[in-house]
Design a protein around this motif. Sequence first.
Motif, PDB file in Angstrom:
ATOM      1  N   ARG A 195       4.539  -9.197  34.992  1.00  0.00           N
ATOM      2  CA  ARG A 195       4.561  -9.294  36.457  1.00  0.00           C
ATOM      3  C   ARG A 195       4.779  -7.946  37.124  1.00  0.00           C
ATOM      4  O   ARG A 195       4.084  -7.594  38.097  1.00  0.00           O
ATOM      5  N   ALA A 196       5.702  -7.169  36.633  1.00  0.00           N
ATOM      6  CA  ALA A 196       6.016  -5.879  37.254  1.00  0.00           C
ATOM      7  C   ALA A 196       4.847  -4.903  37.123  1.00  0.00           C
ATOM      8  O   ALA A 196       4.479  -4.217  38.085  1.00  0.00           O
ATOM      9  N   ALA A 197       4.253  -4.832  35.930  1.00  0.00           N
ATOM     10  CA  ALA A 197       3.140  -3.916  35.712  1.00  0.00           C
ATOM     11  C   ALA A 197       1.927  -4.325  36.539  1.00  0.00           C
ATOM     12  O   ALA A 197       1.211  -3.471  37.087  1.00  0.00           O
ATOM     13  N   MET A 198       1.684  -5.620  36.639  1.00  0.00           N
ATOM     14  CA  MET A 198       0.558  -6.100  37.453  1.00  0.00           C
ATOM     15  C   MET A 198       0.774  -5.745  38.925  1.00  0.00           C
ATOM     16  O   MET A 198      -0.137  -5.268  39.605  1.00  0.00           O
ATOM     17  N   ASN A 224      -9.524 -13.775  36.391  1.00  0.00           N
ATOM     18  CA  ASN A 224     -10.397 -14.281  35.334  1.00  0.00           C
ATOM     19  C   ASN A 224      -9.729 -14.336  33.961  1.00  0.00           C
ATOM     20  O   ASN A 224     -10.093 -15.171  33.138  1.00  0.00           O
ATOM     21  N   ALA A 225      -8.757 -13.489  33.703  1.00  0.00           N
ATOM     22  CA  ALA A 225      -8.193 -13.368  32.350  1.00  0.00           C
ATOM     23  C   ALA A 225      -7.646 -14.698  31.844  1.00  0.00           C
ATOM     24  O   ALA A 225      -7.016 -15.451  32.593  1.00  0.00           O
ATOM     25  N   GLY A 226      -7.878 -14.958  30.583  1.00  0.00           N
ATOM     26  CA  GLY A 226      -7.347 -16.188  29.995  1.00  0.00           C
ATOM     27  C   GLY A 226      -7.609 -16.242  28.503  1.00  0.00           C
ATOM     28  O   GLY A 226      -8.430 -15.488  27.965  1.00  0.00           O
ATOM     29  N   ILE A 227      -6.908 -17.137  27.834  1.00  0.00           N
ATOM     30  CA  ILE A 227      -7.074 -17.363  26.403  1.00  0.00           C
ATOM     31  C   ILE A 227      -7.227 -18.861  26.174  1.00  0.00           C
ATOM     32  O   ILE A 227      -7.114 -19.661  27.110  1.00  0.00           O
ATOM     33  N   THR A 228      -7.505 -19.237  24.938  1.00  0.00           N
ATOM     34  CA  THR A 228      -7.629 -20.658  24.629  1.00  0.00           C
ATOM     35  C   THR A 228      -6.838 -20.986  23.380  1.00  0.00           C
ATOM     36  O   THR A 228      -6.519 -20.103  22.567  1.00  0.00           O
ATOM     37  N   THR A 229      -6.492 -22.234  23.243  1.00  0.00           N
ATOM     38  CA  THR A 229      -5.882 -22.744  22.018  1.00  0.00           C
ATOM     39  C   THR A 229      -6.201 -24.229  21.948  1.00  0.00           C
ATOM     40  O   THR A 229      -6.608 -24.835  22.949  1.00  0.00           O
ATOM     41  N   GLY A 230      -6.049 -24.821  20.777  1.00  0.00           N
ATOM     42  CA  GLY A 230      -6.381 -26.234  20.675  1.00  0.00           C
ATOM     43  C   GLY A 230      -6.043 -26.812  19.324  1.00  0.00           C
ATOM     44  O   GLY A 230      -5.256 -26.242  18.563  1.00  0.00           O
ATOM     45  N   LEU A 231      -6.671 -27.937  19.043  1.00  0.00           N
ATOM     46  CA  LEU A 231      -6.378 -28.702  17.839  1.00  0.00           C
ATOM     47  C   LEU A 231      -7.616 -28.857  16.969  1.00  0.00           C
ATOM     48  O   LEU A 231      -8.736 -28.964  17.481  1.00  0.00           O
ATOM     49  N   LYS A 232      -7.399 -28.903  15.688  1.00  0.00           N
ATOM     50  CA  LYS A 232      -8.457 -29.204  14.740  1.00  0.00           C
ATOM     51  C   LYS A 232      -8.354 -30.677  14.346  1.00  0.00           C
ATOM     52  O   LYS A 232      -7.315 -31.311  14.544  1.00  0.00           O
ATOM     53  N   PRO A 233      -9.424 -31.260  13.797  1.00  0.00           N
ATOM     54  CA  PRO A 233      -9.336 -32.654  13.342  1.00  0.00           C
ATOM     55  C   PRO A 233      -8.161 -32.857  12.392  1.00  0.00           C
ATOM     56  O   PRO A 233      -7.922 -32.043  11.492  1.00  0.00           O
ATOM     57  N   ASN A 235      -2.711 -17.919  31.098  1.00  0.00           N
ATOM     58  CA  ASN A 235      -3.661 -18.627  31.957  1.00  0.00           C
ATOM     59  C   ASN A 235      -3.088 -19.053  33.298  1.00  0.00           C
ATOM     60  O   ASN A 235      -3.838 -19.193  34.268  1.00  0.00           O
ATOM     61  N   LEU A 236      -1.788 -19.289  33.357  1.00  0.00           N
ATOM     62  CA  LEU A 236      -1.183 -19.721  34.625  1.00  0.00           C
ATOM     63  C   LEU A 236      -0.348 -18.616  35.252  1.00  0.00           C
ATOM     64  O   LEU A 236      -0.629 -18.179  36.373  1.00  0.00           O
ATOM     65  N   PHE A 237       0.652 -18.113  34.535  1.00  0.00           N
ATOM     66  CA  PHE A 237       1.484 -17.050  35.111  1.00  0.00           C
ATOM     67  C   PHE A 237       0.669 -15.775  35.317  1.00  0.00           C
ATOM     68  O   PHE A 237       0.923 -15.024  36.263  1.00  0.00           O
ATOM     69  N   GLY A 238      -0.327 -15.552  34.454  1.00  0.00           N
ATOM     70  CA  GLY A 238      -1.201 -14.399  34.652  1.00  0.00           C
ATOM     71  C   GLY A 238      -1.978 -14.486  35.954  1.00  0.00           C
ATOM     72  O   GLY A 238      -2.200 -13.479  36.627  1.00  0.00           O
ATOM     73  N   ARG A 298       1.537 -15.018  21.188  1.00  0.00           N
ATOM     74  CA  ARG A 298       2.854 -15.650  21.202  1.00  0.00           C
ATOM     75  C   ARG A 298       3.587 -15.229  22.459  1.00  0.00           C
ATOM     76  O   ARG A 298       3.362 -14.149  23.019  1.00  0.00           O
ATOM     77  N   ALA A 299       4.465 -16.100  22.916  1.00  0.00           N
ATOM     78  CA  ALA A 299       5.270 -15.786  24.090  1.00  0.00           C
ATOM     79  C   ALA A 299       6.126 -14.564  23.791  1.00  0.00           C
ATOM     80  O   ALA A 299       6.516 -14.303  22.662  1.00  0.00           O
ATOM     81  N   SER A 300       6.419 -13.809  24.850  1.00  0.00           N
ATOM     82  CA  SER A 300       7.222 -12.606  24.676  1.00  0.00           C
ATOM     83  C   SER A 300       8.213 -12.497  25.813  1.00  0.00           C
ATOM     84  O   SER A 300       8.324 -13.369  26.665  1.00  0.00           O
ATOM     85  N   SER A 301       8.933 -11.385  25.833  1.00  0.00           N
ATOM     86  CA  SER A 301       9.913 -11.167  26.891  1.00  0.00           C
ATOM     87  C   SER A 301       9.241 -10.987  28.245  1.00  0.00           C
ATOM     88  O   SER A 301       9.897 -11.047  29.272  1.00  0.00           O
ATOM     89  N   LEU A 302       7.897 -10.796  28.244  1.00  0.00           N
ATOM     90  CA  LEU A 302       7.176 -10.663  29.509  1.00  0.00           C
ATOM     91  C   LEU A 302       6.967 -12.011  30.172  1.00  0.00           C
ATOM     92  O   LEU A 302       6.717 -12.083  31.365  1.00  0.00           O
ATOM     93  N   ASP A 303       7.043 -13.082  29.387  1.00  0.00           N
ATOM     94  CA  ASP A 303       6.634 -14.385  29.878  1.00  0.00           C
ATOM     95  C   ASP A 303       7.777 -15.134  30.543  1.00  0.00           C
ATOM     96  O   ASP A 303       8.952 -14.938  30.228  1.00  0.00           O
ATOM     97  N   ALA A 304       7.402 -16.044  31.425  1.00  0.00           N
ATOM     98  CA  ALA A 304       8.384 -16.967  31.984  1.00  0.00           C
ATOM     99  C   ALA A 304       8.807 -17.926  30.887  1.00  0.00           C
ATOM    100  O   ALA A 304       8.022 -18.249  30.007  1.00  0.00           O
ATOM    101  N   PRO A 305      10.045 -18.442  30.883  1.00  0.00           N
ATOM    102  CA  PRO A 305      10.497 -19.323  29.814  1.00  0.00           C
ATOM    103  C   PRO A 305       9.789 -20.679  29.875  1.00  0.00           C
ATOM    104  O   PRO A 305       9.289 -21.057  30.916  1.00  0.00           O
TER     105      PRO A 305
END
Length: 267
Positions: A64-67, A86-95, A112-115, A260-267
């Motif tokens: 947030r601060a750097a942005m 526009n920035a975003g990533i994806t994740t999901g499930l396999k069968p 995807n959201l806080f960004g 992975r979540a980091s200290s930059l992310d909201a909890p």
Amino acid sequence: MTARSVLITGASSGIGRALALAYAQQGARLALIGRNAERLEAVAEEARARGAEVTTGLVDVRDRAAMAAFIGAGDRRAPFDLCIANAGITTGLKPGESFEDPDAVRALLAANLFGVLNTAEPLLGPMCARKAGQLAFIGSIAGLRGLPYSPAYCASKAAVHAYAESLRARLEPEGLCVSLVIAGFVKTPLNDSIDAMKPLEISDAAAAKIIRRGLDRRKAVIAFPWPLYALARFGRILPPRLVDKILSRIVVRAPKTQERASSLDAP
């Protein structure tokens, strides 16, 4: 088209890269944000070759601060006419998998959201003060209905849709324009990582052309492809468990993000 001052996040690849090149022209000023230095600089050089003035920011949208620092400095230097989150990533499930990795879920929501919040918020005050500017949010048809193979991704895009709609109703009377892009399958590195049927998939360049045309017309919603968008909207009025059964029959292998979540992310 009048030259514009444009901010684009996730500009080092995919739709972000294609949009940067779509807006690159003589006299245009582009501020491009990404995390891969080599790819971001390659996009910047190609945009400069087309006549654009380009600044780049090797910034994580979760920070947030750097942005705020990068966007604030850019807006003071050349007030942004258009901001594309526009920035975003994806994740999901396999069968065979029943639930997502909680760490992957939080990493995805952070990007995807806080960004998105970290992209838009630094410009709300300045644009409202100018009573001018356009905010564009890249959503997804996956944000219209939860899909059984990507719960967190769908949730993040649904939240972006709601945020854009809320801002539009509040800010357009202030002179701002808010546009929501609801994209179907676009051939990008992100979508290439998903093993599934991708009906009506288009190239990132074709998607950028559609998006820019819609933004130039200041459309509230830019949805494509229309058949897939209409089908997703129609699915909202069908019995929910019927749609659940239909979607559960579709075989999709969606990779788990290594973010992975980091200290930059909201909890």
